[in-house]
Design a protein around this motif. Sequence first.
Motif, PDB file in Angstrom:
ATOM      1  N   THR A  48       7.332  16.570   9.569  1.00  0.00           N
ATOM      2  CA  THR A  48       8.021  17.144  10.722  1.00  0.00           C
ATOM      3  C   THR A  48       9.509  17.354  10.465  1.00  0.00           C
ATOM      4  OG1 THR A  48       8.283  14.903  11.570  1.00  0.00           O
ATOM      5  CG2 THR A  48       6.467  16.186  12.448  1.00  0.00           C
ATOM      6  N   TYR A  50      11.734  15.123   9.840  1.00  0.00           N
ATOM      7  CA  TYR A  50      12.590  14.028  10.307  1.00  0.00           C
ATOM      8  C   TYR A  50      13.338  13.393   9.155  1.00  0.00           C
ATOM      9  CZ  TYR A  50      13.875   9.550  12.461  1.00  0.00           C
ATOM     10  OH  TYR A  50      14.556   8.464  12.915  1.00  0.00           O
ATOM     11  N   ARG A  73      10.552  23.040  11.511  1.00  0.00           N
ATOM     12  CA  ARG A  73      10.675  22.382  12.818  1.00  0.00           C
ATOM     13  C   ARG A  73      10.440  23.346  13.976  1.00  0.00           C
ATOM     14  NH1 ARG A  73      16.242  19.582  12.546  1.00  0.00           N
ATOM     15  NH2 ARG A  73      16.547  20.142  10.362  1.00  0.00           N
ATOM     16  N   PRO A  84       9.139   8.630  22.154  1.00  0.00           N
ATOM     17  CA  PRO A  84      10.481   8.510  22.725  1.00  0.00           C
ATOM     18  C   PRO A  84      10.716   9.570  23.802  1.00  0.00           C
ATOM     19  CG  PRO A  84      10.587   9.523  20.556  1.00  0.00           C
ATOM     20  CD  PRO A  84       9.168   9.153  20.778  1.00  0.00           C
ATOM     21  N   ARG A 102      14.429  24.702  22.000  1.00  0.00           N
ATOM     22  CA  ARG A 102      13.562  25.561  21.191  1.00  0.00           C
ATOM     23  C   ARG A 102      13.643  27.022  21.604  1.00  0.00           C
ATOM     24  NH1 ARG A 102      10.231  23.081  17.854  1.00  0.00           N
ATOM     25  NH2 ARG A 102       9.980  20.828  17.982  1.00  0.00           N
TER      26      ARG A 102
ATOM     27  N   ILE B   7      22.720  20.958  24.464  1.00  0.00           N
ATOM     28  CA  ILE B   7      22.951  19.522  24.303  1.00  0.00           C
ATOM     29  C   ILE B   7      24.175  19.088  25.108  1.00  0.00           C
ATOM     30  CG2 ILE B   7      23.580  17.732  22.628  1.00  0.00           C
ATOM     31  CD1 ILE B   7      21.811  19.325  20.613  1.00  0.00           C
ATOM     32  N   GLU B  82      20.732   7.278  21.231  1.00  0.00           N
ATOM     33  CA  GLU B  82      19.601   8.104  20.792  1.00  0.00           C
ATOM     34  C   GLU B  82      18.865   7.396  19.662  1.00  0.00           C
ATOM     35  OE1 GLU B  82      18.705  11.108  22.017  1.00  0.00           O
ATOM     36  OE2 GLU B  82      20.462  11.804  23.102  1.00  0.00           O
ATOM     37  N   MET B  85      17.048   4.245  21.227  1.00  0.00           N
ATOM     38  CA  MET B  85      15.870   4.546  22.035  1.00  0.00           C
ATOM     39  C   MET B  85      14.795   5.309  21.262  1.00  0.00           C
ATOM     40  SD  MET B  85      17.313   5.525  25.800  1.00  0.00           S
ATOM     41  CE  MET B  85      17.623   7.216  25.312  1.00  0.00           C
ATOM     42  N   GLY B  86      15.151   5.753  20.073  1.00  0.00           N
ATOM     43  CA  GLY B  86      14.173   6.494  19.274  1.00  0.00           C
ATOM     44  C   GLY B  86      14.135   7.979  19.587  1.00  0.00           C
ATOM     45  N   THR B  87      14.928   8.400  20.579  1.00  0.00           N
ATOM     46  CA  THR B  87      14.907   9.815  20.946  1.00  0.00           C
ATOM     47  C   THR B  87      15.565  10.688  19.880  1.00  0.00           C
ATOM     48  OG1 THR B  87      16.797   9.243  22.333  1.00  0.00           O
ATOM     49  CG2 THR B  87      14.720   9.618  23.441  1.00  0.00           C
ATOM     50  N   GLU B  89      14.553  10.832  17.054  1.00  0.00           N
ATOM     51  CA  GLU B  89      13.403  11.414  16.344  1.00  0.00           C
ATOM     52  C   GLU B  89      12.996  12.746  16.978  1.00  0.00           C
ATOM     53  OE1 GLU B  89      10.314   8.572  15.681  1.00  0.00           O
ATOM     54  OE2 GLU B  89       9.100   9.954  14.494  1.00  0.00           O
ATOM     55  N   LEU B  90      13.146  12.846  18.292  1.00  0.00           N
ATOM     56  CA  LEU B  90      12.843  14.110  18.974  1.00  0.00           C
ATOM     57  C   LEU B  90      13.827  15.189  18.569  1.00  0.00           C
ATOM     58  CD1 LEU B  90      12.319  12.925  22.643  1.00  0.00           C
ATOM     59  CD2 LEU B  90      10.580  13.893  21.131  1.00  0.00           C
ATOM     60  N   LEU B  91      15.111  14.814  18.589  1.00  0.00           N
ATOM     61  CA  LEU B  91      16.154  15.803  18.321  1.00  0.00           C
ATOM     62  C   LEU B  91      16.138  16.237  16.863  1.00  0.00           C
ATOM     63  CD1 LEU B  91      18.992  14.139  20.406  1.00  0.00           C
ATOM     64  CD2 LEU B  91      17.615  16.130  21.016  1.00  0.00           C
ATOM     65  N   LEU B  92      15.850  15.283  15.984  1.00  0.00           N
ATOM     66  CA  LEU B  92      15.883  15.607  14.557  1.00  0.00           C
ATOM     67  C   LEU B  92      14.624  16.322  14.093  1.00  0.00           C
ATOM     68  CD1 LEU B  92      17.655  12.540  12.896  1.00  0.00           C
ATOM     69  CD2 LEU B  92      18.618  14.601  13.892  1.00  0.00           C
ATOM     70  N   THR B  93      13.588  16.356  14.938  1.00  0.00           N
ATOM     71  CA  THR B  93      12.403  17.132  14.573  1.00  0.00           C
ATOM     72  C   THR B  93      12.332  18.420  15.397  1.00  0.00           C
ATOM     73  OG1 THR B  93      11.044  15.828  16.090  1.00  0.00           O
ATOM     74  CG2 THR B  93      11.046  15.167  13.782  1.00  0.00           C
ATOM     75  N   ALA B  94      13.310  18.628  16.265  1.00  0.00           N
ATOM     76  CA  ALA B  94      13.439  19.918  16.948  1.00  0.00           C
ATOM     77  C   ALA B  94      14.318  20.801  16.055  1.00  0.00           C
ATOM     78  CB  ALA B  94      14.084  19.722  18.318  1.00  0.00           C
TER      79      ALA B  94
END
Lengths: 309, 246
Positions: A48, A50, A73, A84, A102, B7, B82, B85-87, B89-94
């Motif tokens: 993904t 990451y 991505r 999360p 996106r 953001i 971020e 909380m692990g979020t 991971e969301l931003l870095l995979t967007a």
Amino acid sequence: MIKVSGLTKDYGARRAINNLKFDAQQGEIVGFLGPNGAGKTTTMRILTGYMPPTDGEAIVAGYDVVEESLEVRKRVGYLPETVPLYTDMTAFDYLKFMGELRHIPNVDDRVEEVLDMVGLIDRADGYIGNLSKGMRQRIGLAQALLHRPEVLILDEPTIGLDPGQVVEVRELIREIGKERTVLLSTHLLNEAQNICDRVLIINKGKIVAEDTTENLQARLIGAERAVLRVRGESDDDLVKTIRAIKGVQAVETKDDGMVEFEFASGKDVRPEVAKQVIKSGYDLLELRPIGMSLEEIFLELTGSDSKNK
Amino acid sequence: MRTIWTIAKREYDNYFNSPLAYVVAFSIVLPVGIYFSLIMYVSAQQSMMGGPPPDSTPINWLFVFLMIFLSPALTMRLLSDEARMGTLELLLTAPVRDFELVAGKFLGAFLFVLTIALFTLIFPIIINNFVTPGIDWKVIIASYIGLVLVCGALLALGTGISAIFTNQFAAFFVTFGLFFFLWFMVNLPANYLQQGGDVYNYLSLSQHFSSMNRGTIALGDIVYYISLIALGLFAGTTAIEIRRWR
Ligand SMILES: Nc1ncnc2c1ncn2[C@@H]1O[C@H](COP(=O)(O)OP(=O)(O)OP(=O)(O)O)[C@@H](O)[C@H]1O
Ligand SMILES: [Mg+2]
């Protein structure tokens, strides 16, 4: 489409995945099966974008995950294992934010659409912090579906869901898997059998088996097993009686009084066992086959012996 | 650019839901307001006796001084939370570039502080209406440009430091320590050195602001603040990149 070769990741001195090679085609649902610490999440995080791999190559949706990470991505939907979420946002605002990142056109409509798909449209304006674990899981799934990704990567998508939801989410994944590429991880063999076209079994960072679910089962179940229970103690005579039957391969008394026996698959000895046990004067209370658990499949595949643990 | 804006907008809205951000805003506006009233009082008396025109630039000095202590509270959790909380991971995979993430976070904080600064603009406007011949707007504009730049520098450095830590309090203390050093201490050697003291003066946040606050905008000052903003954003982007590789 996913194509991986030589994929390796080291965390410091620890090698989390080692030289993985596999692929997944469009319209295929591939299950990633393995015990804790096998490297499933690590692999998915590389796919993904990451984090980059230590070595090897991965092509996802036609782009290299390291060289063209941003393109990958754009085309991948990802449900991370920890799901999360911004707990201080409403479900709608959160999904809208992710949708705006996106650049999804008509984002409001699309957000409502995916909320509907995961059955949470009535919770759109509620704070994510007030949702139950299973609902959050579904919000995470909605986020992964938002941009109609070519490739969907789901890290334990059904964990924490109630049985009804498990059925619905699996149905959803199956539907999506018809046109797109889905890679999902799970600990549950029956889940893999249920939704996946193909299964990769990974252990200690290595792929130990890769096959369709049917083939894998047939290959693994070289021997079938069953257990029986009689009224009263299971004594040595009973074990001897069963052992004497032609086709029975191994007999063992369990701590709970059950007697377990093995026989070659395709040569079902159960009727004969039942007959002999009754003939010897025992009251047969129960006789049933036992499937192989995931752990046992690992034992089979890895040759490691965790029974001594 | 659109991603940075998305953001920033979320972060900006976030401040209005955060009690801490209100505390920070009031801790700036309240002392500044009180200080303003004092200046009003004094200058009203002075101008009655034909004294010099009132000077509202000390208001901005106080604003910036308070920012040294309070702005780390605005930036501490921007990226550290971020990660916690692990979020992240969301931003870095967007499809978000690491720089866009850091710049967006910075911009959100910057816009929030600009909102506070805009609010304090009423003070010179009031002074201007109360005294004749009015205040020197050239000085006020220079002072506000200085204020905006120094706040930008502080917030960019704070955002960058927030990207390094997972614990927001660690980010707070390191940020505050750095600001304290850059404001009060870095120019100290200049007092003792016969030669080369200029370098230390050049590094000082307070030295640059004080000249702008007096109404002179020098290229050197602008370059200094822009460099600090760039440094903060670069440090933050690098910290995120390192996180990925770990
Ligand atoms: N951030 C990290 N830093 C260091 N080691 C890590 C990190 N993440 C994972 N590991 C290690 O890498 C190995 C593989 O972990 P991974 O999370 O990929 O396993 P998994 O198959 O997803 O397990 P699970 O079924 O428990 O989710 C483990 O030994 C783990 O301790
Ligand atoms: Mg995992």
